[in-house]
Design an enzyme around this catalytic site. Structure first.
Site, PDB file in Angstrom:
ATOM      1  N   GLN A 261      -2.931  -5.266 -89.928  1.00 59.57           N
ATOM      2  CA  GLN A 261      -3.316  -6.667 -89.732  1.00 59.57           C
ATOM      3  C   GLN A 261      -4.055  -7.241 -90.936  1.00 59.57           C
ATOM      4  O   GLN A 261      -3.907  -8.415 -91.276  1.00 59.57           O
ATOM      5  CB  GLN A 261      -4.172  -6.775 -88.457  1.00 59.57           C
ATOM      6  CG  GLN A 261      -4.444  -8.220 -88.060  1.00 59.57           C
ATOM      7  CD  GLN A 261      -5.214  -8.314 -86.755  1.00 59.57           C
ATOM      8  OE1 GLN A 261      -4.960  -7.544 -85.829  1.00 59.57           O
ATOM      9  NE2 GLN A 261      -6.141  -9.242 -86.663  1.00 59.57           N
TER      10      GLN A 261
ATOM     11  N   CYS B  87       2.671  -2.176 -86.211  1.00 60.79           N
ATOM     12  CA  CYS B  87       1.755  -1.502 -87.121  1.00 60.79           C
ATOM     13  C   CYS B  87       2.487  -0.399 -87.889  1.00 60.79           C
ATOM     14  O   CYS B  87       3.372   0.272 -87.353  1.00 60.79           O
ATOM     15  CB  CYS B  87       0.541  -0.951 -86.384  1.00 60.79           C
ATOM     16  SG  CYS B  87       0.773   0.631 -85.591  1.00 60.79           S
ATOM     17  N   GLU B  88       2.122  -0.289 -89.142  1.00 59.34           N
ATOM     18  CA  GLU B  88       2.829   0.661 -89.997  1.00 59.34           C
ATOM     19  C   GLU B  88       2.395   2.103 -89.736  1.00 59.34           C
ATOM     20  O   GLU B  88       3.010   3.029 -90.243  1.00 59.34           O
ATOM     21  CB  GLU B  88       2.631   0.296 -91.474  1.00 59.34           C
ATOM     22  CG  GLU B  88       1.220   0.435 -91.986  1.00 59.34           C
ATOM     23  CD  GLU B  88       1.086  -0.084 -93.419  1.00 59.34           C
ATOM     24  OE1 GLU B  88       1.845  -0.989 -93.813  1.00 59.34           O
ATOM     25  OE2 GLU B  88       0.217   0.439 -94.134  1.00 59.34           O
ATOM     26  N   HIS B  89       1.360   2.295 -88.950  1.00 59.01           N
ATOM     27  CA  HIS B  89       0.897   3.656 -88.669  1.00 59.01           C
ATOM     28  C   HIS B  89       1.649   4.291 -87.511  1.00 59.01           C
ATOM     29  O   HIS B  89       1.877   5.495 -87.511  1.00 59.01           O
ATOM     30  CB  HIS B  89      -0.601   3.646 -88.346  1.00 59.01           C
ATOM     31  CG  HIS B  89      -1.431   3.129 -89.483  1.00 59.01           C
ATOM     32  ND1 HIS B  89      -2.509   2.289 -89.301  1.00 59.01           N
ATOM     33  CD2 HIS B  89      -1.315   3.324 -90.806  1.00 59.01           C
ATOM     34  CE1 HIS B  89      -3.025   1.995 -90.483  1.00 59.01           C
ATOM     35  NE2 HIS B  89      -2.321   2.597 -91.404  1.00 59.01           N
ATOM     36  N   HIS B  90       2.009   3.491 -86.498  1.00 60.09           N
ATOM     37  CA  HIS B  90       2.620   4.051 -85.280  1.00 60.09           C
ATOM     38  C   HIS B  90       3.929   3.373 -84.903  1.00 60.09           C
ATOM     39  O   HIS B  90       4.531   3.751 -83.906  1.00 60.09           O
ATOM     40  CB  HIS B  90       1.658   3.903 -84.087  1.00 60.09           C
ATOM     41  CG  HIS B  90       0.282   4.443 -84.322  1.00 60.09           C
ATOM     42  ND1 HIS B  90      -0.750   3.672 -84.807  1.00 60.09           N
ATOM     43  CD2 HIS B  90      -0.219   5.693 -84.159  1.00 60.09           C
ATOM     44  CE1 HIS B  90      -1.840   4.407 -84.916  1.00 60.09           C
ATOM     45  NE2 HIS B  90      -1.550   5.640 -84.540  1.00 60.09           N
TER      46      HIS B  90
ATOM     47  N   CYS C 176      -1.159   0.266 -80.103  1.00 62.26           N
ATOM     48  CA  CYS C 176      -1.570   1.645 -80.415  1.00 62.26           C
ATOM     49  C   CYS C 176      -3.014   1.902 -79.977  1.00 62.26           C
ATOM     50  O   CYS C 176      -3.448   3.052 -79.907  1.00 62.26           O
ATOM     51  CB  CYS C 176      -1.357   1.977 -81.890  1.00 62.26           C
ATOM     52  SG  CYS C 176      -2.200   0.909 -83.036  1.00 62.26           S
TER      53      CYS C 176
ATOM     54  N   HIS D 202      -3.488  -4.670 -80.268  1.00 62.32           N
ATOM     55  CA  HIS D 202      -2.623  -3.619 -80.813  1.00 62.32           C
ATOM     56  C   HIS D 202      -2.282  -2.612 -79.731  1.00 62.32           C
ATOM     57  O   HIS D 202      -3.171  -2.012 -79.125  1.00 62.32           O
ATOM     58  CB  HIS D 202      -3.338  -2.910 -81.977  1.00 62.32           C
ATOM     59  CG  HIS D 202      -3.482  -3.781 -83.186  1.00 62.32           C
ATOM     60  ND1 HIS D 202      -2.829  -3.510 -84.373  1.00 62.32           N
ATOM     61  CD2 HIS D 202      -4.177  -4.926 -83.388  1.00 62.32           C
ATOM     62  CE1 HIS D 202      -3.126  -4.453 -85.254  1.00 62.32           C
ATOM     63  NE2 HIS D 202      -3.953  -5.318 -84.691  1.00 62.32           N
TER      64      HIS D 202
HETATM   65 ZN   LIG Z   1      -1.146   1.528 -84.977  1.00 59.56          ZN
END
Ligand SMILES: [Zn+2]
Length: 206
Positions: A134, A93-96, A164, A162
């Site tokens: 996603q 994931c590009e956030h975490h 995260c 996920h």
């Molecule tokens: Zn994430």
């Protein structure tokens, strides 16, 4: 159903840092975590992490549309949906930068031209080996098939867990996220959309 703007298929790369710079950045993160990057157990970690990044994010160097360039016209009058289900998916994931993994189901309704099955799995893998959310991953796979192959429609469903979701106080590591993206007849015609959904929900007994 809202129609999102076309996803960015090939992001423009920022200037690529040197390998030394990448390894130095890993050392900085190790120190940020509270450890000593110079201690024996961590000496080779920056090199390994940099190697892992090359592998896990190799999708940036690949052109997904090029994978679909070789098509076959002669399919002896075949005109039904082609579905490749249960494609194993590993992404981040590009956030975490946390891993997420699951299954992708990829289908299209051909308009004369078809493509090798392995190419469809390859498209999933290329986009998965980039930083993702996603929703975008699902749309990119479907829209790439639509643009490159120009079928009557394309349909993609992804189910993934996920990592995260286990972070912070969320603590829902078993939650499954389901996303779909439809183009052409799968977007416009509930019959075809239902065909796809019924097919991916049917138990596989082979
Ligand atoms: Zn994430």
């Amino acid at each position: 159903m809202s129609k999102p703007s076309l996803p960015e298929i090939q992001p423009s790369a920022a200037a690529k840092p040197s390998r030394e710079q990448a390894e130095e950045a890993v050392r900085t993160l190790l120190a940020w975590a509270g450890d000593d990057p110079a201690r024996a157990g961590l000496t080779n970690t920056p090199r390994r992490v940099t190697d892992a990044f090359s592998e896990l994010f190799s999708g940036y160097a690949c052109d997904p549309a090029a994978e679909l360039a070789r098509t076959f016209e002669d399919v002896s009058g075949y005109s039904d949906m082609i579905l490749l289900r249960d494609v194993r998916l590993e992404s981040h994931c590009e956030h975490h930068l946390a891993p997420f993994s699951g299954l992708a189901h990829v289908a299209y309704l051909p308009d004369r031209r078809v493509v090798g099955l392995s190419r469809m799995a390859r498209i999933v893998d290329i986009f998965a080996r980039r930083l993702q959310v996603q929703e975008s991953l699902t749309a990119q796979i479907a829209e790439t098939i639509q643009q490159a192959l120009q079928p009557q429609g394309a349909a993609v469903m992804i189910l993934a867990r996920h990592k995260c979701m286990a972070f912070h106080d969320t603590n829902q590591p078993d939650a499954i996220m389901e996303t779909t993206h439809f183009t052409g007849v799968f977007n416009e015609d509930t019959h075809w959309r239902q065909r796809f959904i019924d097919a991916v929900r049917a138990p596989a007994r082979l």
